[in-house]
Write an enzyme that holds these catalytic residues in place. Structure first.
Site, PDB file in Angstrom:
ATOM      1  N   SER A   1       0.869  -1.164   0.000  1.00 51.09           N
ATOM      2  CA  SER A   1       0.000   0.000   0.000  1.00 51.09           C
ATOM      3  C   SER A   1       0.912   1.223   0.000  1.00 51.09           C
ATOM      4  O   SER A   1       1.740   1.373   0.899  1.00 51.09           O
ATOM      5  CB  SER A   1      -0.886  -0.013   1.244  1.00 51.09           C
ATOM      6  OG  SER A   1      -1.948   0.891   1.087  1.00 51.09           O
ATOM      7  N   GLU A   2       0.772   2.097  -1.000  1.00 53.69           N
ATOM      8  CA  GLU A   2       1.789   3.141  -1.188  1.00 53.69           C
ATOM      9  C   GLU A   2       1.788   4.191  -0.075  1.00 53.69           C
ATOM     10  O   GLU A   2       2.716   4.994   0.005  1.00 53.69           O
ATOM     11  CB  GLU A   2       1.681   3.791  -2.570  1.00 53.69           C
ATOM     12  CG  GLU A   2       0.413   4.583  -2.831  1.00 53.69           C
ATOM     13  CD  GLU A   2      -0.617   3.763  -3.577  1.00 53.69           C
ATOM     14  OE1 GLU A   2      -0.618   2.524  -3.438  1.00 53.69           O
ATOM     15  OE2 GLU A   2      -1.449   4.378  -4.287  1.00 53.69           O
ATOM     16  N   ASN A   3       0.763   4.172   0.802  1.00 56.06           N
ATOM     17  CA  ASN A   3       0.825   5.078   1.952  1.00 56.06           C
ATOM     18  C   ASN A   3       1.691   4.521   3.082  1.00 56.06           C
ATOM     19  O   ASN A   3       1.774   5.130   4.150  1.00 56.06           O
ATOM     20  CB  ASN A   3      -0.584   5.399   2.460  1.00 56.06           C
ATOM     21  CG  ASN A   3      -1.370   4.168   2.837  1.00 56.06           C
ATOM     22  OD1 ASN A   3      -1.320   3.166   2.139  1.00 56.06           O
ATOM     23  ND2 ASN A   3      -2.069   4.223   3.939  1.00 56.06           N
TER      24      ASN A   3
ATOM     25  N   SER B   1       8.350   4.238   0.441  1.00 60.49           N
ATOM     26  CA  SER B   1       7.334   3.523  -0.325  1.00 60.49           C
ATOM     27  C   SER B   1       7.552   3.700  -1.824  1.00 60.49           C
ATOM     28  O   SER B   1       7.536   2.735  -2.592  1.00 60.49           O
ATOM     29  CB  SER B   1       5.951   4.043   0.068  1.00 60.49           C
ATOM     30  OG  SER B   1       4.962   3.392  -0.676  1.00 60.49           O
TER      31      SER B   1
END
Lengths: 219, 232
Positions: free
Chosen positions: A45-47, A87
């Site tokens: 999850s890029e967060n 990320s």
């Protein structure tokens, strides 16, 4: 014809043991529900999370634990948190094997548009431009035609681009297609009950049909 | 070193009209709620805000937009805010939409003392307009400059009086690199502890990057998309 879950189920067949995968918002998120039993796939999850778990049980939601779609989630054994720079560092460095995302348009050269309709809708590109510029393998999950009935598989994208020559495969409610620059949309599979003729009619870009096109097996 | 201030009002006392400020958070997760409220109360105008998102209509940076405090937003995704979209489409608000990784890395560059970075994100798109392109090993990259922000405002889980910060779960997101990137960095924390109370091995942001710290109050920590499953 496939429904959204059918598209997700078919895309799940592209997963391989040991893959780190980034799932975009919408149909791609549903792919998580169809990871084959026993296959080791880690969702990014890029967060700032590797190892996205299922939605929390009612009453156990944590506002500090969300996915990139801002939904409450959980972690998995072996999960790791990190900041946004790291990320996108792992994305840029090619550590994420597969990116699955939605699109408004894809061109026969593999260009993708999914972030803006000038004068009408501006949501922003989020992490999509970073993902498509760096992922080794990009699969688009989308409807074959838009709400107005117009093909989303085009000779050239008409909307502002998200990335160029990057989409490798498209799965729609009608078909599975490879995108081969210089060649076009190569038809691989038909959705159950869909004819090659129907796919031809829904595709404005160059469609390559080689031999018999099998019906997809999503059991 | 004691960097504590009493509250958000004191921490933001010298933020003035026309300044550029960074605000940590992803969606409504990990946003500096206390400082946003203080800026809204203060009514400081013509701000340039660097933040991944713009809040929702009635929370987060959305509150600042509603009061017309913001002249320009630099963000990657603004999808959940109708007032933002309205101000943008009508031309009332200047907006620079940039790729999320570019946003994060331009903060990082500032905190690492590097003037610019090269990234492939946006090559061949309108994001590349007017930017220098360089080819490395057969692939094109865009030159993107480090941010230059007067203030960075971040939210951490725990912090000590000398400004060392620890974040919790995905509320970390943009906070550490924004903390590194501000000329003056303000950290609001859920729990302020004395020096020595945090394990030095567990610190995400070293206090050298933080100039003011205070314990926030009344955190709402609003959930944007509550998704759950039923217990079997």
């Amino acid at each position: 014809m496939l429904d959204k879950n059918g598209i997700a189920k078919r895309i799940a067949r592209e997963l391989r043991d040991g893959y780190y995968v980034n799932l975009g918002i919408g149909i791609p998120t549903l792919v998580a529900n169809y990871i084959p039993q026993g296959m080791d796939v880690v969702l990014q999850s890029e967060n700032g999370l590797l190892g996205i778990g299922p939605f929390p049980f009612e009453g156990e939601e944590d506002p500090d634990l969300i996915n990139a779609g801002k939904q409450t989630i959980t972690t998995m054994p072996g999960s790791a948190f990190f900041d946004s720079a790291m990320s996108f560092g792992m994305i840029r460095a090619g550590k994420v094997h597969l990116t699955i995302l939605g699109a408004m348009e894809v061109s026969e050269e593999g260009d993708i548009a999914n972030w803006k309709i000038p004068g009408k809708m501006v949501k922003g590109m989020g992490g999509a431009m970073d993902l498509v510029a760096s992922a080794k393998n990009i699969i688009v999950a989308m409807q074959h035609v838009n709400k107005a009935g117009e093909s989303k598989l085009l000779p050239k994208c008409e909307l502002p681009l998200t990335g160029v020559r990057c989409v490798k495969k498209i799965v729609t409610e009608l078909a599975v297609l490879d995108v081969v620059p210089g060649k076009g949309f190569v038809l691989l599979e038909r959705a159950p009950g869909i004819s090659v003729e129907q796919i031809k009619n829904a595709t404005r870009g160059k469609l390559v049909i080689e031999g018999d096109i099998p019906e997809m097996d999503i059991q | 070193m004691n960097k504590t201030v009493a509250n958000a009002e004191e921490a933001t006392r010298d933020i003035q009209d026309g300044m550029t400020i960074m605000l940590g958070g992803f969606g409504l997760c990990g946003i500096p709620e206390n400082c946003i409220a203080a800026l809204v109360k203060k009514g400081v105008k013509n701000l340039t805000c660097i933040s991944n998102n713009a809040g929702v209509d009635d929370f987060g940076i959305g509150l600042m937009l509603k009061q017309r405090l913001v002249k320009k937003m630099i963000s990657s995704y603004v999808g959940e805010n109708e007032e933002f979209e309205r101000q943008l489409l009508s031309g009332e608000l200047e907006v620079d939409l940039i790729p999320q990784g570019t946003l994060a890395t331009r903060c990082l560059a500032a905190g690492y003392g590097m003037p610019a970075i090269f990234t492939p994100a946006g090559v061949g798109t309108e994001v590349a307009n007017g930017k220098e392109l360089r080819n490395f090993n057969g692939k094109d990259y865009l030159l993107e400059y480090a941010f230059d922000a007067d203030f960075a405002i971040v939210k951490a889980w725990k912090g000590d009086m000398s400004g060392n910060l620890v974040f919790r779960k995905t509320s970390r997101n943009f906070n550490p690199m924004m903390a590194m990137a501000g000329k003056i960095t303000i950290a609001e924390v859920e729990e302020l502890v004395p020096e020595g109370a945090l394990d030095p091995d567990m610190i995400h942001t070293p206090g050298i990057y933080v100039h003011r710290i205070f314990q926030g109050v009344n955190y709402e920590k609003r959930i944007e998309q509550r998704t759950v499953r039923k217990k079997a």
